[in-house]
Design a protein around this motif. Sequence first.
Motif, PDB file in Angstrom:
ATOM      1  N   GLU A   1      44.529  35.826  43.834  1.00 14.27           N
ATOM      2  CA  GLU A   1      45.444  34.711  44.100  1.00 14.27           C
ATOM      3  C   GLU A   1      45.905  34.691  45.557  1.00 14.27           C
ATOM      4  O   GLU A   1      46.194  33.627  46.105  1.00 14.27           O
ATOM      5  N   ALA A   2      45.951  35.877  46.182  1.00 12.92           N
ATOM      6  CA  ALA A   2      46.367  35.960  47.578  1.00 12.92           C
ATOM      7  C   ALA A   2      45.259  35.541  48.532  1.00 12.92           C
ATOM      8  O   ALA A   2      45.483  35.436  49.738  1.00 12.92           O
ATOM      9  N   GLY A   3      44.057  35.302  48.003  1.00 16.51           N
ATOM     10  CA  GLY A   3      42.976  34.767  48.819  1.00 16.51           C
ATOM     11  C   GLY A   3      41.924  35.759  49.279  1.00 16.51           C
ATOM     12  O   GLY A   3      41.068  35.409  50.101  1.00 16.51           O
ATOM     13  N   TYR A   4      41.951  36.981  48.751  1.00 16.66           N
ATOM     14  CA  TYR A   4      40.932  37.945  49.150  1.00 16.66           C
ATOM     15  C   TYR A   4      39.575  37.571  48.555  1.00 16.66           C
ATOM     16  O   TYR A   4      39.480  37.103  47.422  1.00 16.66           O
ATOM     17  N   ALA A   5      38.533  37.796  49.341  1.00 18.47           N
ATOM     18  CA  ALA A   5      37.185  37.380  48.942  1.00 18.47           C
ATOM     19  C   ALA A   5      36.500  38.392  48.047  1.00 18.47           C
ATOM     20  O   ALA A   5      35.452  38.093  47.466  1.00 18.47           O
ATOM     21  N   GLU A   6      37.054  39.585  47.945  1.00 18.91           N
ATOM     22  CA  GLU A   6      36.472  40.653  47.126  1.00 18.91           C
ATOM     23  C   GLU A   6      37.592  41.599  46.730  1.00 18.91           C
ATOM     24  O   GLU A   6      38.542  41.798  47.485  1.00 18.91           O
ATOM     25  N   ILE A   7      37.483  42.180  45.543  1.00 17.58           N
ATOM     26  CA  ILE A   7      38.415  43.211  45.098  1.00 17.58           C
ATOM     27  C   ILE A   7      37.597  44.489  44.893  1.00 17.58           C
ATOM     28  O   ILE A   7      36.637  44.503  44.131  1.00 17.58           O
ATOM     29  N   ASN A   8      38.012  45.557  45.590  1.00 13.80           N
ATOM     30  CA  ASN A   8      37.248  46.808  45.585  1.00 13.80           C
ATOM     31  C   ASN A   8      38.073  47.928  44.973  1.00 13.80           C
ATOM     32  O   ASN A   8      39.254  48.074  45.277  1.00 13.80           O
TER      33      ASN A   8
ATOM     34  N   ARG B   1      35.647  33.851  38.566  1.00  9.78           N
ATOM     35  CA  ARG B   1      34.254  34.268  38.515  1.00  9.78           C
ATOM     36  C   ARG B   1      33.627  34.462  39.898  1.00  9.78           C
ATOM     37  O   ARG B   1      32.743  35.279  40.076  1.00  9.78           O
ATOM     38  N   GLY B   2      34.085  33.713  40.877  1.00  9.45           N
ATOM     39  CA  GLY B   2      33.502  33.801  42.206  1.00  9.45           C
ATOM     40  C   GLY B   2      34.031  34.941  43.056  1.00  9.45           C
ATOM     41  O   GLY B   2      33.579  35.120  44.187  1.00  9.45           O
ATOM     42  N   VAL B   3      34.987  35.715  42.546  1.00  7.05           N
ATOM     43  CA  VAL B   3      35.542  36.839  43.304  1.00  7.05           C
ATOM     44  C   VAL B   3      34.921  38.134  42.786  1.00  7.05           C
ATOM     45  O   VAL B   3      35.231  38.571  41.676  1.00  7.05           O
ATOM     46  N   PRO B   4      34.039  38.771  43.558  1.00  4.58           N
ATOM     47  CA  PRO B   4      33.368  39.970  43.059  1.00  4.58           C
ATOM     48  C   PRO B   4      34.303  41.175  42.992  1.00  4.58           C
ATOM     49  O   PRO B   4      35.176  41.352  43.844  1.00  4.58           O
ATOM     50  N   VAL B   5      34.114  41.976  41.974  1.00  4.19           N
ATOM     51  CA  VAL B   5      34.772  43.275  41.853  1.00  4.19           C
ATOM     52  C   VAL B   5      33.736  44.334  42.194  1.00  4.19           C
ATOM     53  O   VAL B   5      32.659  44.384  41.588  1.00  4.19           O
ATOM     54  N   THR B   6      34.032  45.162  43.181  1.00  2.00           N
ATOM     55  CA  THR B   6      33.076  46.160  43.661  1.00  2.00           C
ATOM     56  C   THR B   6      33.706  47.543  43.592  1.00  2.00           C
ATOM     57  O   THR B   6      34.905  47.691  43.346  1.00  2.00           O
TER      58      THR B   6
END
Length: 338
Positions: free
Chosen positions: A90-97, A136-141
Amino acid sequence: MIGEVKSEVRGSSRLSVAPMMDWTDRHCRMLHRQLSAHALLYTEMVTAPALVRGGAVHLLEHDPREAPVALQLGGSDPGELAEAARLGAEAGYAEINLNCGCPSDRVQSGCFGAVLMERSALVADCVAAMIAKVPRGVPVTVKCRIGVDDQAPEEVLPDFLSRIRAAGVDRVQIHARKAWLQGLSPKENRDIPPLDYDLVVAMKTAYPDLHISLNGGIQSLDEAESLLARGIDGVMVGRAAYQRPFDILAEADARIFGAPTRRRAPAEVVAAMEPYFADHLARGGRLHQVTRHMLGLFAGRPGARGWRRVLSERAHRPDAGLDVLRAALAETEGAAVA
């Protein structure tokens, strides 16, 4: 649109700057973005309990001009990590790691970081919960080590990758060293355990559908290009990018991403940062909060010592302003003329 964002982040991860505690804050990332428009940047690790239980959502603050930027989370509770991942998206990060590689005592006591290499089933539960909670468009790595302590990396790493892949992860960053949770300090864990690039390359062969970035010991763009030529999808550079940012990032867009960009001189980078400094100071910030990340900008170039000296001696003063920045820059200009 969401699919385009995911594709863009995957492409940017061809070269990334590693998450580093006390270093890769928003000021550092703004500097790095002046040098490379395409490299993927990471936050310092933010713990899920701090966000979810502590309400420290200010830790998610960042400037849209940093994009693309990924949020690294620390934790081991699936529910907390899922909620923290939602907040990050929600804060706008392109990926969550998810951090599965930090060996410090603090993260061990919290049952996250490298200790999670011993709990692959729990990691799978965590990433599955995170994936279910973000768009769905925010990848979890996942960022991990090749193993810890007495584990056999050639056995534990394939099992770890299989489990997180089955949980829905399709991108992973592997620090190609073991972490010794007993007997080595966090600093020693960055240097003493031997690098095993061959094992990481072998994992790419074994898991061709996984996007694998290699981290650990990379000191130059030449080394990065060499590793990419071996079939690795991406390289993640840590201390070298922080200590010598110009050397690592100034030519990255052209050499790693094939982008037709004009290389800025270090002095031009300083000039490009001036509006950011002015805004930061106007908001009550201190000069050294930004300049501490810029000490290595002129590394190996005329005037580097004078640049560092002026900033180290004067930037921390309460009244330090753009005049200090310009005085430091003058040291490099005078040295270049001499």
